[in-house]
Enzyme design. Sequence first.
Site, PDB file in Angstrom:
ATOM      1  N   HIS A  83       0.831  -1.210   0.000  1.00 32.23           N
ATOM      2  CA  HIS A  83       0.000   0.000   0.000  1.00 32.23           C
ATOM      3  C   HIS A  83       0.865   1.259   0.000  1.00 32.23           C
ATOM      4  CE1 HIS A  83      -3.146   2.850   1.131  1.00 32.23           C
ATOM      5  NE2 HIS A  83      -4.035   1.878   0.967  1.00 32.23           N
ATOM      6  N   PRO A 165       9.174  20.251  11.440  1.00 32.48           N
ATOM      7  CA  PRO A 165      10.205  20.747  12.356  1.00 32.48           C
ATOM      8  C   PRO A 165      11.296  21.489  11.589  1.00 32.48           C
ATOM      9  CG  PRO A 165      10.469  18.401  11.978  1.00 32.48           C
ATOM     10  CD  PRO A 165       9.192  18.790  11.312  1.00 32.48           C
ATOM     11  N   PRO A 172      16.328  15.334  10.869  1.00 36.28           N
ATOM     12  CA  PRO A 172      16.501  14.724  12.189  1.00 36.28           C
ATOM     13  C   PRO A 172      16.197  13.227  12.168  1.00 36.28           C
ATOM     14  CG  PRO A 172      15.254  16.761  12.342  1.00 36.28           C
ATOM     15  CD  PRO A 172      15.367  16.448  10.889  1.00 36.28           C
ATOM     16  N   VAL A 175      12.539  12.175  12.468  1.00 37.50           N
ATOM     17  CA  VAL A 175      11.736  12.344  11.256  1.00 37.50           C
ATOM     18  C   VAL A 175      12.005  11.218  10.269  1.00 37.50           C
ATOM     19  CG1 VAL A 175      11.259  13.860   9.297  1.00 37.50           C
ATOM     20  CG2 VAL A 175      11.619  14.831  11.567  1.00 37.50           C
ATOM     21  N   GLY A 179       8.658   9.459   9.334  1.00 41.44           N
ATOM     22  CA  GLY A 179       8.112   9.912   8.072  1.00 41.44           C
ATOM     23  C   GLY A 179       7.075  10.993   8.285  1.00 41.44           C
TER      24      GLY A 179
END
Length: 569
Positions: A83, A165, A172, A175, A179
């Site tokens: 997906h 951010p 970072p 992140v 995601g």
Amino acid sequence: MTKQIIECVPNFSEGRDMNIIRQITAEIEAVRGVHLLNVDPGEATNRTVVTFVGEAQAVVEAAFRAVRKAAQLIDMRQHHGAHPRMGATDVLPLIPISGITLEECAELARQLARRMCDELGVPCYCYEASAYTPERKNLAVCRSGEYEALEKKLTTPGLQPDFMPTIKDGIPECVLRSGCTAVGARDFLIAVNFNLNTTSTRRANAIAFDVREKGRPVREGNPITGTPKRDADGKIIYKPGTLKCTKAIGWYIDEYGIAQVSMNMTNLSVTPLHVAFDEVCRAAQARGIRVTGTEIVGLLPKSALIDAGKYFLKKQNRSTGIPETDIINIAIKSMGLDDLKPFNAREKVIEYMLEDADGTAKKLVGMTVEAFAQETSRESPAPGGGTIAAYMGALGAALGTMVANLSSHKAGWDERCPEFSEWAEKGQKIMKQLLMLVDKDTEAFNGIMAAFSMPKQTDEEKAARMAAIQQATKHAAEVPLETMTTTMEVFSLCRAMAEQGNPASVSDAGVGALAARAAVLGAGLNVKINAASLNDEALRKQLIEEADSLIVKAKEQETEIMQIVEAKL
């Protein structure tokens, strides 16, 4: 105040490790007032769809906690599945169920997205109704490139998320793990299948193309086998179907041995369920086929069935002011919701599932008449007079409503059905409010008892206890006053039915007025006994004066209605 109920259907990028999935759903279940309805993991997609509902703020809090846990447990750098996806929590839609608008849900979604970014460092796109730009209403636009395009989207103006951010020296670590998430608000989507008396997938598809919003391709020559026409940009030209906000296809179901028109309905305010049913019936009949019933996949809001039931009652020139359960039963039978298997509204309607989870059936209004009387007779002080007053008011409203419904169905009075139906609907509304006050009055008394049981060792505790007692007492006086003002509406109903309703039921209208009088006077006694304990002299005087004024009016109304009744007997 009407509760704001919303649904949340987050999709998490993990469908294989049940330990991770359970940890995420445990965060949801830990929030009071939220009910987890469904967890649907998919191994091939490596994705789990979770459904939960509750009061708006509680749902938003549960969603935030689930996102936080998903960001901790799911590393998108290791994720693979069939997906499309771009984040540990890939999509997170908020859906209005009752007492809240789509626009209000959209604002909640934006606030949630901001919080996810600020507190968790999760970049968020706002999509559907919460989108800041028209193009981002489309989820596919927000998710283009999926997780693999993360770095490009975070560093390219115009592609960057709505909330992200600060990025100085590379993306970072948090992140890279989490995601992005698409946070949005959308209308409730109903998945529904219309059962056909045919096994032909091709004919089911033809019906689907007739009605779905997208419609069917316009073709050269033969409308089925001809070459599709294209516009100047090379795109296929479609002839729109008759139902807005619907997607549909036809298929054959081995389990049932029939073909179905399978439809997703994305905006019930534009195309309600009953409208879709009638239109599919029309399109099927035009092709020599019958719709034998309807299958609801998943859950639906109560309003979809109430609106449908009232629609079919009006087509029959019948009163719509009947109990909610009867209206829903009409909807079930009219659309054949029990065609393939039994349809249990308490297992399919979101609001009923919430009531059952909250224990509404254990409240006074959920008791049998005998159990209610027995509970009242026990040595405990609640339920007491205020509760019984509210119930007498509800019975008065019920009697007036009964006369309205009998009048709407009286032979020779067919042209007056809309008039009496309107009165019956008003009566149902009054009765429902008074039934709510049955439990509310007992809860108010219990609030006083809880305040008296507070600690009183220190001066601070004594002050807090006294303040709580006064506040609870004020509430306990205001609730029966609400019973009085609500019950006053019963008199206009009973007067109208005594004057204009079925003459054979005039005595019932009279008993309704008598019950309403007893309710107002009884609730008035409870206003006075609670107000007498208030330290605020001005408030005490105001509450008692309001109660006395309503008592005088109730006596006058009952006397006038009984004169009308006696004259007709």
